[in-house]
Scaffold this motif. Sequence first.
Motif, PDB file in Angstrom:
ATOM      1  N   ILE A 100       7.886 -17.682 -42.926  1.00  0.00           N
ATOM      2  CA  ILE A 100       8.964 -16.742 -42.669  1.00  0.00           C
ATOM      3  C   ILE A 100       8.377 -15.657 -41.787  1.00  0.00           C
ATOM      4  N   GLY A 101       9.097 -15.310 -40.728  1.00  0.00           N
ATOM      5  CA  GLY A 101       8.682 -14.200 -39.888  1.00  0.00           C
ATOM      6  C   GLY A 101       8.582 -14.555 -38.428  1.00  0.00           C
ATOM      7  N   GLN A 108       5.541  -8.768 -42.720  1.00  0.00           N
ATOM      8  CA  GLN A 108       4.292  -9.518 -42.670  1.00  0.00           C
ATOM      9  C   GLN A 108       4.604 -11.000 -42.718  1.00  0.00           C
ATOM     10  N   PRO A 109       3.873 -11.813 -41.957  1.00  0.00           N
ATOM     11  CA  PRO A 109       4.141 -13.251 -42.001  1.00  0.00           C
ATOM     12  C   PRO A 109       3.931 -13.804 -43.403  1.00  0.00           C
ATOM     13  N   GLN A 110       4.796 -14.688 -43.793  1.00  0.00           N
ATOM     14  CA  GLN A 110       4.742 -15.307 -45.112  1.00  0.00           C
ATOM     15  C   GLN A 110       4.532 -16.807 -44.943  1.00  0.00           C
ATOM     16  N   ASN A 111       3.596 -17.369 -45.674  1.00  0.00           N
ATOM     17  CA  ASN A 111       3.422 -18.813 -45.758  1.00  0.00           C
ATOM     18  C   ASN A 111       3.681 -19.204 -47.199  1.00  0.00           C
ATOM     19  N   VAL A 143      -5.868 -17.350 -38.428  1.00  0.00           N
ATOM     20  CA  VAL A 143      -4.431 -17.531 -38.241  1.00  0.00           C
ATOM     21  C   VAL A 143      -4.275 -18.504 -37.080  1.00  0.00           C
ATOM     22  N   PHE A 144      -3.414 -19.504 -37.270  1.00  0.00           N
ATOM     23  CA  PHE A 144      -3.197 -20.497 -36.228  1.00  0.00           C
ATOM     24  C   PHE A 144      -1.719 -20.576 -35.864  1.00  0.00           C
ATOM     25  N   LYS A 150      -2.468 -20.638 -44.120  1.00  0.00           N
ATOM     26  CA  LYS A 150      -2.830 -21.355 -45.342  1.00  0.00           C
ATOM     27  C   LYS A 150      -3.133 -22.809 -44.998  1.00  0.00           C
ATOM     28  N   VAL A 151      -4.308 -23.269 -45.393  1.00  0.00           N
ATOM     29  CA  VAL A 151      -4.696 -24.658 -45.138  1.00  0.00           C
ATOM     30  C   VAL A 151      -3.657 -25.622 -45.731  1.00  0.00           C
TER      31      VAL A 151
END
Length: 179
Positions: A100-101, A108-111, A143-144, A150-151
């Motif tokens: 999200i984001g 803040q980006p959410q994984n 960050v990719f 998150k892997v």
Amino acid sequence: TFKVETAAGVPIVGLVPYWEGYNRFIRFTLTKLVPGTNGDPDSWVAYTRDETSGAPDYDTGSSVVDNDDGTYTFTFNTDVTAVTGVTYEPTLTHRIAGQIGSRSVPLQPQNLVFDFVPAGGAVTRTRNIATMATCNECHSDLVFHGRRFKVEYCVQCHNPDLAEGEGDMAFMIHRIHAA
């Protein structure tokens, strides 16, 4: 259905207009964990795929509903029973992961990562080889692809299906670190 809240537990509402204006603001992947055979490891196989290439990809959803309490209901475009070359197997472990984001919204980006068995019951099989904590022992806050960190999310696409195996996380990371 997922929940978005501040670090203090305050629900975040009002994200649907961002999804409507930027269709990648909320996106998810869906995979199943296929048990390995003949000594090969288990592998994630994506249901969510690029319509043109057929490669693993994310789904931007057909709808997102704001339940006005910090929870949202995301409906996939992908019909898991109709993915070319991928059989729906509800007794296997499945993973929904997403983000999200966007850079244009001050959130803040959410994984998000969630493992489950569609047929019901406990998750008894998973495949988590590396963690971001391990990666970040040498690399600081990796960050990719802009907002993925998150892997467990990375392996949704970076599995043996990607780039004829060369995009597989295990192959790719070993190749990078051995270079």
